[in-house]
Enzyme design. Structure first.
Site, PDB file in Angstrom:
ATOM      1  N   TYR A  15      -1.090   0.015   9.929  1.00  0.00           N
ATOM      2  CA  TYR A  15      -1.340  -0.670   8.653  1.00  0.00           C
ATOM      3  C   TYR A  15      -0.143  -0.521   7.712  1.00  0.00           C
ATOM      4  O   TYR A  15       0.370  -1.501   7.156  1.00  0.00           O
ATOM      5  CB  TYR A  15      -2.601  -0.084   8.025  1.00  0.00           C
ATOM      6  CG  TYR A  15      -2.940  -0.563   6.642  1.00  0.00           C
ATOM      7  CD1 TYR A  15      -3.536  -1.801   6.446  1.00  0.00           C
ATOM      8  CD2 TYR A  15      -2.697   0.242   5.531  1.00  0.00           C
ATOM      9  CE1 TYR A  15      -3.877  -2.241   5.171  1.00  0.00           C
ATOM     10  CE2 TYR A  15      -3.026  -0.178   4.257  1.00  0.00           C
ATOM     11  CZ  TYR A  15      -3.612  -1.418   4.080  1.00  0.00           C
ATOM     12  OH  TYR A  15      -3.948  -1.841   2.813  1.00  0.00           O
ATOM     13  N   SER A  70       0.820  -1.206   0.000  1.00  0.00           N
ATOM     14  CA  SER A  70       0.000   0.000   0.000  1.00  0.00           C
ATOM     15  C   SER A  70       0.854   1.255   0.000  1.00  0.00           C
ATOM     16  O   SER A  70       1.973   1.269   0.538  1.00  0.00           O
ATOM     17  CB  SER A  70      -0.904   0.000   1.234  1.00  0.00           C
ATOM     18  OG  SER A  70      -1.530   1.251   1.423  1.00  0.00           O
ATOM     19  N   LYS A 115       2.690  -3.358   6.445  1.00  0.00           N
ATOM     20  CA  LYS A 115       2.923  -3.584   5.013  1.00  0.00           C
ATOM     21  C   LYS A 115       4.421  -3.476   4.697  1.00  0.00           C
ATOM     22  O   LYS A 115       4.968  -4.288   3.936  1.00  0.00           O
ATOM     23  CB  LYS A 115       2.147  -2.564   4.185  1.00  0.00           C
ATOM     24  CG  LYS A 115       0.637  -2.744   4.187  1.00  0.00           C
ATOM     25  CD  LYS A 115       0.213  -3.956   3.391  1.00  0.00           C
ATOM     26  CE  LYS A 115      -1.288  -4.030   3.225  1.00  0.00           C
ATOM     27  NZ  LYS A 115      -1.740  -5.235   2.485  1.00  0.00           N
TER      28      LYS A 115
END
Length: 312
Positions: free
Chosen positions: A145, A121, A149
């Site tokens: 998040y 992402s 990643k």
């Protein structure tokens, strides 16, 4: 060839599943088994070579059972989205990090080197970005998040270097248009705006008209995922910033009104400062390396909104 899609019921997962069923071939070989994994797998064709599993990537025993007969290609699309992962750290940690690390561990133990396509992402970059960027900009994630990643990207690069897997990590921008429902995605406004204008509904936008974001349609995303299976990390990079469209909200509204013959006055603005800092201040980014490798973007705003709202 055996192919596994983890996160098969999500927006991208369903589109990818349909693409592989329509053309059951990867890397020049026919797909003999297509395995679908998600918490609930529905609306897939009743074909003897397509099999669904209910669960998630953090279920170690389930993963072991799915991979027991070997695997050739894995598309790992599943994750707890950024907003939800920030609210429920334990859930995000278990699925986004621990579950994915276990998947990599099990893939490393396969007899034949499998291909892994992992959806990373743009959240890895964080905020306060420079006025322009390229693919070598160093990540500084500001959300758990994005941090998870980035950790997974690092391990994929290492295992690919070792020859244990053929891993490709693709940094995705906002993929549109997601269904208009609670998703835990902080970037959901990008899709909600599209649905509202296409249907002629009024919409209060939580970022300003001049806010800029990185955009990609689900069709373009699937094309890039499929292309990634043809790359070799031994001779090419294994982490890719995909080409994207850098568009303001104003430009997207203009394209939507052109395609769907709507009045831009349907959109009002009530900017959320924190949200705009995260998702409305993206600069232009040069992706020449990815483009030379064959990855692509949606060409222009008109093409983007047309593709984004087509049925999957």
């Amino acid at each position: 060839m055996r192919v596994l899609i983890i996160g098969a019921s999500g927006l991208v997962g369903r589109a990818l599943t349909n693409a592989l069923i329509d053309t059951p071939k990867l890397q020049g070989e026919s797909i003999e088994q297509l395995l679908l994994l998600d918490q609930a797998v529905t609306s897939y064709p009743n074909l003897d070579w397509v099999k669904a599993y209910t669960g998630d990537v953090s279920d170690t025993a389930l993963l072991r059972r799915i991979l027991a007969d070997g695997i050739d290609v894995v598309f790992h699309l599943a994750s707890v989205p950024g907003g939800l992962a920030e609210q429920d750290y334990d859930l995000g940690y278990r699925v986004n990090l621990q579950g994915t690390l276990e998947l990599l561990n099990q893939l490393q133990q396969q007899v034949h080197c499998p291909t892994l396509i992992y959806t990373s992402s743009i959240a890895v970059y964080g905020v306060d970005l420079p006025q322009s960027m390229d693919e070598d900009y160093l990540p500084h994630p500001q959300l758990s998040y994005g941090a998870h990643k980035l950790m997974v990207e690092t391990l994929i690069r290492d295992l690919s270097r070792r020859g244990d897997i053929n891993g490709q990590a693709l940094r995705l921008p906002g993929i549109v248009a997601r269904p208009s429902q609670a998703s835990g995605l902080k970037s959901a406004f990008m899709s909600d705006l599209m649905h509202a204008l296409a249907e002629g509904h009024s919409y209060e936008c939580p970022v300003s008209a001049d806010a800029t974001a990185w955009w990609m349609s689900v069709k373009c995303c699937v094309d890039n995922l499929l292309h990634a299976t043809e790359l070799n990390p031994q001779t090419q990079h294994s982490i890719w910033q995909l080409p994207i469209l850098h568009l303001s909200i104003r430009q997207v509204i203009s394209a939507l009104c052109h395609v769907y013959d709507q009045d831009p006055a349907l959109v009002s603005f009530n900017p959320d400062t924190n949200l705009e800092a995260l998702f409305g201040q993206y600069p232009p980014i040069m992706t020449s390396r990815a483009e030379q490798a064959g990855f692509m973007h949606d060409v222009d705003a008109i093409t983007l909104v047309t593709r984004a709202l087509q049925p999957i």
